[in-house]
Design a protein around this motif. Structure first.
Motif, PDB file in Angstrom:
ATOM      1  N   GLY A 241     -12.525   1.347  17.473  1.00 47.20           N
ATOM      2  CA  GLY A 241     -11.133   1.862  17.249  1.00 47.20           C
ATOM      3  C   GLY A 241     -10.776   1.015  15.948  1.00 47.20           C
ATOM      4  N   ILE A 242     -10.782   0.040  16.124  1.00 46.75           N
ATOM      5  CA  ILE A 242     -10.387  -1.176  15.010  1.00 46.75           C
ATOM      6  C   ILE A 242     -11.031  -0.725  13.751  1.00 46.75           C
ATOM      7  N   LEU A 243     -12.429  -0.415  14.015  1.00 50.87           N
ATOM      8  CA  LEU A 243     -13.390  -0.069  12.729  1.00 50.87           C
ATOM      9  C   LEU A 243     -12.648   1.149  12.010  1.00 50.87           C
ATOM     10  N   PHE A 244     -12.413   2.313  12.928  1.00 46.59           N
ATOM     11  CA  PHE A 244     -12.064   3.403  12.300  1.00 46.59           C
ATOM     12  C   PHE A 244     -10.825   3.480  11.668  1.00 46.59           C
ATOM     13  N   VAL A 245      -9.781   2.613  12.189  1.00 47.21           N
ATOM     14  CA  VAL A 245      -8.289   2.369  11.684  1.00 47.21           C
ATOM     15  C   VAL A 245      -8.482   1.813  10.331  1.00 47.21           C
ATOM     16  N   GLU A 246      -9.454   0.757  10.244  1.00 45.31           N
ATOM     17  CA  GLU A 246      -9.809  -0.069   8.893  1.00 45.31           C
ATOM     18  C   GLU A 246     -10.270   0.626   7.875  1.00 45.31           C
ATOM     19  N   ILE A 247     -10.965   1.592   8.305  1.00 50.66           N
ATOM     20  CA  ILE A 247     -11.788   2.522   7.314  1.00 50.66           C
ATOM     21  C   ILE A 247     -10.802   3.540   6.715  1.00 50.66           C
ATOM     22  N   GLY A 248      -9.928   3.774   7.493  1.00 53.33           N
ATOM     23  CA  GLY A 248      -8.781   4.859   6.881  1.00 53.33           C
ATOM     24  C   GLY A 248      -7.887   4.128   6.267  1.00 53.33           C
ATOM     25  N   VAL A 249      -7.367   2.923   6.448  1.00 53.90           N
ATOM     26  CA  VAL A 249      -6.607   2.181   5.637  1.00 53.90           C
ATOM     27  C   VAL A 249      -7.205   1.818   4.481  1.00 53.90           C
ATOM     28  N   GLY A 250      -8.604   1.393   4.353  1.00 52.20           N
ATOM     29  CA  GLY A 250      -9.241   1.028   3.085  1.00 52.20           C
ATOM     30  C   GLY A 250      -9.392   2.365   2.318  1.00 52.20           C
ATOM     31  N   VAL A 251      -9.500   3.443   2.802  1.00 48.40           N
ATOM     32  CA  VAL A 251      -9.756   4.638   1.880  1.00 48.40           C
ATOM     33  C   VAL A 251      -8.278   4.924   1.430  1.00 48.40           C
ATOM     34  N   ALA A 252      -7.416   5.022   2.112  1.00 46.55           N
ATOM     35  CA  ALA A 252      -6.047   5.341   1.662  1.00 46.55           C
ATOM     36  C   ALA A 252      -5.488   4.287   0.361  1.00 46.55           C
ATOM     37  N   VAL A 253      -5.769   3.000   0.635  1.00 53.09           N
ATOM     38  CA  VAL A 253      -5.345   1.908  -0.192  1.00 53.09           C
ATOM     39  C   VAL A 253      -6.067   2.168  -1.589  1.00 53.09           C
ATOM     40  N   MET A 254      -7.551   2.665  -1.592  1.00 45.23           N
ATOM     41  CA  MET A 254      -8.317   2.519  -2.837  1.00 45.23           C
ATOM     42  C   MET A 254      -7.617   3.916  -3.386  1.00 45.23           C
ATOM     43  N   GLY A 255      -7.705   4.945  -2.771  1.00 37.66           N
ATOM     44  CA  GLY A 255      -7.246   6.278  -3.438  1.00 37.66           C
ATOM     45  C   GLY A 255      -5.723   5.963  -4.170  1.00 37.66           C
ATOM     46  N   LEU A 256      -4.877   5.368  -3.394  1.00 37.03           N
ATOM     47  CA  LEU A 256      -3.569   5.551  -4.104  1.00 37.03           C
ATOM     48  C   LEU A 256      -3.436   4.446  -5.024  1.00 37.03           C
ATOM     49  N   LEU A 257      -3.978   3.477  -4.924  1.00 33.40           N
ATOM     50  CA  LEU A 257      -4.054   2.273  -6.181  1.00 33.40           C
ATOM     51  C   LEU A 257      -4.634   2.746  -7.364  1.00 33.40           C
ATOM     52  N   VAL A 258      -5.605   3.720  -7.288  1.00 31.17           N
ATOM     53  CA  VAL A 258      -6.171   4.306  -8.596  1.00 31.17           C
ATOM     54  C   VAL A 258      -5.509   5.356  -9.062  1.00 31.17           C
ATOM     55  N   SER A 259      -4.823   5.827  -7.974  1.00 27.21           N
ATOM     56  CA  SER A 259      -3.765   6.907  -8.472  1.00 27.21           C
ATOM     57  C   SER A 259      -2.457   6.468  -9.253  1.00 27.21           C
ATOM     58  N   ILE A 260      -2.050   5.342  -8.802  1.00 25.14           N
ATOM     59  CA  ILE A 260      -1.020   4.662  -9.400  1.00 25.14           C
ATOM     60  C   ILE A 260      -1.265   4.420 -10.890  1.00 25.14           C
ATOM     61  N   TYR A 261      -2.597   3.806 -11.115  1.00 20.96           N
ATOM     62  CA  TYR A 261      -2.836   3.450 -12.549  1.00 20.96           C
ATOM     63  C   TYR A 261      -3.064   4.811 -13.433  1.00 20.96           C
ATOM     64  N   ASP A 262      -3.681   5.858 -12.774  1.00 20.88           N
ATOM     65  CA  ASP A 262      -3.736   7.242 -13.458  1.00 20.88           C
ATOM     66  C   ASP A 262      -2.534   7.747 -13.951  1.00 20.88           C
ATOM     67  N   ASP A 263      -1.482   7.608 -13.029  1.00 23.97           N
ATOM     68  CA  ASP A 263      -0.199   8.114 -13.178  1.00 23.97           C
ATOM     69  C   ASP A 263       0.405   7.522 -14.368  1.00 23.97           C
ATOM     70  N   LEU A 264       0.360   5.996 -14.404  1.00 21.26           N
ATOM     71  CA  LEU A 264       0.937   5.165 -15.470  1.00 21.26           C
ATOM     72  C   LEU A 264       0.310   5.535 -16.686  1.00 21.26           C
TER      73      LEU A 264
END
Lengths: 147, 81
Positions: free
Chosen positions: A117-140
């Motif tokens: 369960g902890i592994l699933f949650v951490e995969i979710g957090v990692g995917v979300a953080v990666m996508g949104l940080l790249v998205s911030i750079y692209d939006d800038l």
């Protein structure tokens, strides 16, 4: 960025190093419950590997590695993974994110169900953080033709 | 854990913070801020908070530096003082 200098050393070294940063980031995510690290740090390192290529070879070519439209979608998918894990535990009779009840649908014991369960949650957090940080750079850099 | 190592890190922290505040070139200020972030990550690790230090090294020295550089290239300096 704004300069159009094609330095072969910089592009070669960043192209060589980026997969290894991603590999180490995957190690950090998947080993997050045994050692320091976890979803947020691993996701940030995945984003840093993408941003390295965005900076060195330019936004146009690095679309081949990670498209501009994937950022927000990956963020949504990550949040979906997190909350589906939480609400699955809620549906199976426990509290929100009570991983013990995942053992009813996973073929493992209750102790291992907590680890999964902890592994699933951490995969979710990692995917979300990666996508949104790249998205911030692209939006800038939105609307900059030679970015 | 090691007081003399921590004292060296604190002195480096003060030096890099003052440099980042007082330097005129904005790109140099970003690089100095990255050094500040990395030294503070080393300080966290020396104090035993490995997870916090890891986060600080990845976020502070990795991603915010890139975002600051992008913002510098997107903006212009109006005053010439």
């Amino acid at each position: 960025m704004t300069r159009k200098i094609d330095n072969p050393v910089v592009s070669l070294v960043s192209r060589l190093i980026s997969p290894f940063i991603m590999l180490y980031a995957l190690y950090v995510i998947f080993h997050g419950h045994y050692s320091p690290g976890g979803g947020f740090q691993g996701g940030t390192m995945l984003a840093a590997a993408v941003l390295l290529l965005r900076l060195s070879v330019g936004s146009e070519i690095s679309q081949l590695q990670f498209r501009k439209s994937w950022g927000t979608r990956l963020g949504a998918v990550g949040v979906l993974i997190y909350f589906s894990t939480g609400f699955l535990c809620l549906l199976l009779g426990g509290k929100f994110l009570d991983y013990k009840y995942l053992a009813k649908i996973l073929p493992v014991s209750e102790v291992m169900a907590r680890s999964w369960g902890i592994l699933f949650v951490e995969i979710g957090v990692g995917v979300a953080v990666m996508g949104l940080l790249v998205s911030i750079y692209d939006d800038l850099l939105e609307g900059n033709p030679n970015a | 854990m090691h007081p003399e190592v921590e004292i060296i890190f604190f002195i480096l922290l003060i030096i890099t913070a003052l440099l980042a505040l007082n330097v005129k070139n904005l790109l140099l200020a970003v690089v100095t801020l990255t050094v500040f972030s990395f030294v503070s990550a080393l300080l966290y690790v020396a104090m035993g908070a490995v997870d916090v230090g890891f986060t600080e090294a990845v976020v502070g020295a990795g991603v915010t530096g890139v975002l600051f550089v992008v913002l510098i290239f997107k903006t212009v300096r109006r005053s010439s003082d």
